[in-house]
Design a protein around this motif. Structure first.
Motif, PDB file in Angstrom:
ATOM      1  N   ASP A   1      48.566  44.016  45.528  1.00 45.65           N
ATOM      2  CA  ASP A   1      48.614  45.040  44.441  1.00 45.65           C
ATOM      3  C   ASP A   1      48.186  44.641  42.937  1.00 45.65           C
ATOM      4  N   VAL A   2      47.175  43.734  42.970  1.00 47.52           N
ATOM      5  CA  VAL A   2      46.731  43.317  41.650  1.00 47.52           C
ATOM      6  C   VAL A   2      45.410  43.606  41.497  1.00 47.52           C
ATOM      7  N   PHE A   3      44.848  43.720  40.318  1.00 46.07           N
ATOM      8  CA  PHE A   3      43.503  43.900  39.681  1.00 46.07           C
ATOM      9  C   PHE A   3      43.293  42.454  38.972  1.00 46.07           C
ATOM     10  N   TYR A   4      41.959  42.048  39.339  1.00 46.29           N
ATOM     11  CA  TYR A   4      41.392  40.972  38.508  1.00 46.29           C
ATOM     12  C   TYR A   4      40.075  41.580  37.843  1.00 46.29           C
ATOM     13  N   VAL A   5      39.937  41.198  36.560  1.00 41.24           N
ATOM     14  CA  VAL A   5      38.959  41.777  35.715  1.00 41.24           C
ATOM     15  C   VAL A   5      38.290  40.524  34.884  1.00 41.24           C
ATOM     16  N   VAL A   6      37.056  40.581  34.804  1.00 46.88           N
ATOM     17  CA  VAL A   6      36.326  39.631  33.657  1.00 46.88           C
ATOM     18  C   VAL A   6      36.066  40.186  32.386  1.00 46.88           C
ATOM     19  N   GLN A   7      36.013  39.349  31.470  1.00 46.32           N
ATOM     20  CA  GLN A   7      35.547  39.866  30.169  1.00 46.32           C
ATOM     21  C   GLN A   7      34.143  38.923  29.807  1.00 46.32           C
ATOM     22  N   GLU A   8      33.239  39.581  29.369  1.00 44.72           N
ATOM     23  CA  GLU A   8      32.083  39.156  29.273  1.00 44.72           C
ATOM     24  C   GLU A   8      32.085  38.037  28.052  1.00 44.72           C
ATOM     25  N   VAL A   9      32.352  38.448  26.639  1.00 46.41           N
ATOM     26  CA  VAL A   9      32.432  37.287  25.819  1.00 46.41           C
ATOM     27  C   VAL A   9      33.280  37.848  24.709  1.00 46.41           C
TER      28      VAL A   9
ATOM     29  N   ASP B   1      32.330  41.384  23.398  1.00 45.46           N
ATOM     30  CA  ASP B   1      32.251  42.404  24.372  1.00 45.46           C
ATOM     31  C   ASP B   1      33.567  42.577  25.153  1.00 45.46           C
ATOM     32  N   GLY B   2      33.606  43.656  25.950  1.00 47.51           N
ATOM     33  CA  GLY B   2      35.185  43.998  26.672  1.00 47.51           C
ATOM     34  C   GLY B   2      34.954  43.455  28.089  1.00 47.51           C
ATOM     35  N   LEU B   3      35.601  44.337  28.786  1.00 47.44           N
ATOM     36  CA  LEU B   3      35.628  44.036  30.230  1.00 47.44           C
ATOM     37  C   LEU B   3      34.441  44.578  31.005  1.00 47.44           C
ATOM     38  N   GLU B   4      33.893  43.550  31.939  1.00 46.66           N
ATOM     39  CA  GLU B   4      32.694  44.012  32.506  1.00 46.66           C
ATOM     40  C   GLU B   4      32.853  44.310  34.165  1.00 46.66           C
ATOM     41  N   GLY B   5      33.761  43.646  34.738  1.00 45.25           N
ATOM     42  CA  GLY B   5      33.942  43.596  36.155  1.00 45.25           C
ATOM     43  C   GLY B   5      35.250  43.765  36.625  1.00 45.25           C
ATOM     44  N   VAL B   6      35.470  44.512  37.572  1.00 48.66           N
ATOM     45  CA  VAL B   6      36.910  44.767  38.202  1.00 48.66           C
ATOM     46  C   VAL B   6      36.903  44.509  39.806  1.00 48.66           C
ATOM     47  N   THR B   7      38.032  43.972  40.095  1.00 50.63           N
ATOM     48  CA  THR B   7      38.090  43.981  41.738  1.00 50.63           C
ATOM     49  C   THR B   7      39.706  44.143  42.109  1.00 50.63           C
ATOM     50  N   TYR B   8      39.998  44.274  43.083  1.00 49.84           N
ATOM     51  CA  TYR B   8      41.236  44.669  43.545  1.00 49.84           C
ATOM     52  C   TYR B   8      41.811  43.867  44.735  1.00 49.84           C
TER      53      TYR B   8
ATOM     54  N   HIS C   1      40.658  36.921  52.585  1.00 45.90           N
ATOM     55  CA  HIS C   1      40.927  35.955  53.505  1.00 45.90           C
ATOM     56  C   HIS C   1      40.929  34.503  53.066  1.00 45.90           C
ATOM     57  N   SER C   2      40.393  34.277  51.970  1.00 50.77           N
ATOM     58  CA  SER C   2      40.578  32.836  51.323  1.00 50.77           C
ATOM     59  C   SER C   2      41.421  33.134  49.993  1.00 50.77           C
ATOM     60  N   GLY C   3      41.760  34.129  49.325  1.00 53.70           N
ATOM     61  CA  GLY C   3      42.237  34.200  48.188  1.00 53.70           C
ATOM     62  C   GLY C   3      41.522  33.592  47.046  1.00 53.70           C
ATOM     63  N   HIS C   4      40.154  33.572  47.072  1.00 54.35           N
ATOM     64  CA  HIS C   4      39.059  32.974  46.020  1.00 54.35           C
ATOM     65  C   HIS C   4      38.708  34.230  45.340  1.00 54.35           C
ATOM     66  N   LEU C   5      38.093  34.116  44.157  1.00 50.84           N
ATOM     67  CA  LEU C   5      37.138  34.935  43.325  1.00 50.84           C
ATOM     68  C   LEU C   5      35.823  34.330  43.196  1.00 50.84           C
ATOM     69  N   PHE C   6      34.968  35.328  43.598  1.00 55.24           N
ATOM     70  CA  PHE C   6      33.349  35.193  43.456  1.00 55.24           C
ATOM     71  C   PHE C   6      32.937  35.755  42.137  1.00 55.24           C
ATOM     72  N   ILE C   7      32.666  34.912  41.192  1.00 54.60           N
ATOM     73  CA  ILE C   7      32.462  35.317  39.778  1.00 54.60           C
ATOM     74  C   ILE C   7      30.932  35.181  39.420  1.00 54.60           C
ATOM     75  N   LEU C   8      30.341  36.187  38.814  1.00 56.85           N
ATOM     76  CA  LEU C   8      28.866  36.450  38.521  1.00 56.85           C
ATOM     77  C   LEU C   8      28.712  36.231  37.146  1.00 56.85           C
ATOM     78  N   SER C   9      27.609  35.424  36.714  1.00 56.56           N
ATOM     79  CA  SER C   9      27.024  35.409  35.312  1.00 56.56           C
ATOM     80  C   SER C   9      25.668  35.835  35.624  1.00 56.56           C
ATOM     81  N   ASP C  10      25.448  36.993  34.750  1.00 52.55           N
ATOM     82  CA  ASP C  10      24.160  37.306  34.542  1.00 52.55           C
ATOM     83  C   ASP C  10      23.122  36.742  33.794  1.00 52.55           C
ATOM     84  N   GLU C  11      23.552  36.068  32.555  1.00 48.34           N
ATOM     85  CA  GLU C  11      22.740  35.122  31.848  1.00 48.34           C
ATOM     86  C   GLU C  11      22.585  33.783  32.427  1.00 48.34           C
ATOM     87  N   GLY C  12      23.429  33.483  33.256  1.00 46.83           N
ATOM     88  CA  GLY C  12      23.295  32.172  34.075  1.00 46.83           C
ATOM     89  C   GLY C  12      22.611  32.277  35.468  1.00 46.83           C
ATOM     90  N   ASN C  13      22.244  33.674  35.733  1.00 44.55           N
ATOM     91  CA  ASN C  13      21.872  33.734  37.152  1.00 44.55           C
ATOM     92  C   ASN C  13      22.778  32.876  38.279  1.00 44.55           C
TER      93      ASN C  13
END
Length: 185
Positions: free
Chosen positions: A87-95, A75-82, A136-148
């Protein structure tokens, strides 16, 4: 298509998408210019588009497309944040699970895996659905739908917190400016 709602959850309108294939994520890119970034799973691209209150349809060819160069997995890219300041994107790949930083410097695109997500999240979740960068924290919140599951991580993959989320197939996340409320759909 993009569905637009107001702050009270009242449906406002439908914005059609032309020329896109399997859109999976959306984030605000430049609020001063009403620009948003849309990520497509099948081709692993980010497209910058303008969405105003008068927008009824978006044509991909009218936007600015960034080919991430990230190989399409099962599976390809699922989410994007900026991160506007960086001036950088962060993306997640599902599988297979992956968390990437995408930068555009002088027309060239550099994509790099931030950490080994398969190793970091092993035994915790089996997919990644979306993410949100908190300035403000420089952190990522990452979501998993299969893991809820919603995980707060540093950019090097250290999990700082994890919490279960209710609902069926949670695939999108936004965080309030205060950092105290999470919006998950």
């Amino acid at each position: 298509a993009i569905q637009v709602y107001d702050r009270e959850g009242v449906y406002l309108r439908h914005v059609g998408l032309t020329g896109f294939d399997d859109t999976e994520g959306l984030c605000q890119y430049d609020p001063d210019r009403d620009e948003f970034a849309i990520v497509e799973e099948a081709v692993n691209e980010i497209t910058i588009v303008t969405i105003t209150s008068a927008t009824t349809n978006i044509v991909k060819a009218a936007g600015r497309t960034i080919a991430t160069g990230i190989p399409v997995g099962a599976d390809g890219l699922e989410g994007v944040t900026y991160d506007r300041a960086g001036d950088v994107f962060y993306v997640v790949q599902e599988v297979p699970m992956g968390v990437f930083r995408v930068t555009t410097n002088g027309g060239s695109v550099v994509s790099e895996e931030l950490f080994d997500a398969g190793n970091v999240f092993d035994g915790i979740c089996t997919d990644l659905s979306d993410l949100f960068y908190v300035p403000h924290s420089g952190h990522l919140f990452i979501l998993s739908d299969e893991g809820n599951l919603l995980m707060e991580c540093t950019l090097d993959g250290t999990i700082l917190a994890a919490l279960s989320v209710a609902g069926t197939q949670p695939e999108g996340i936004a965080v309030a400016d205060s950092g105290t409320e999470f919006y998950i759909c």
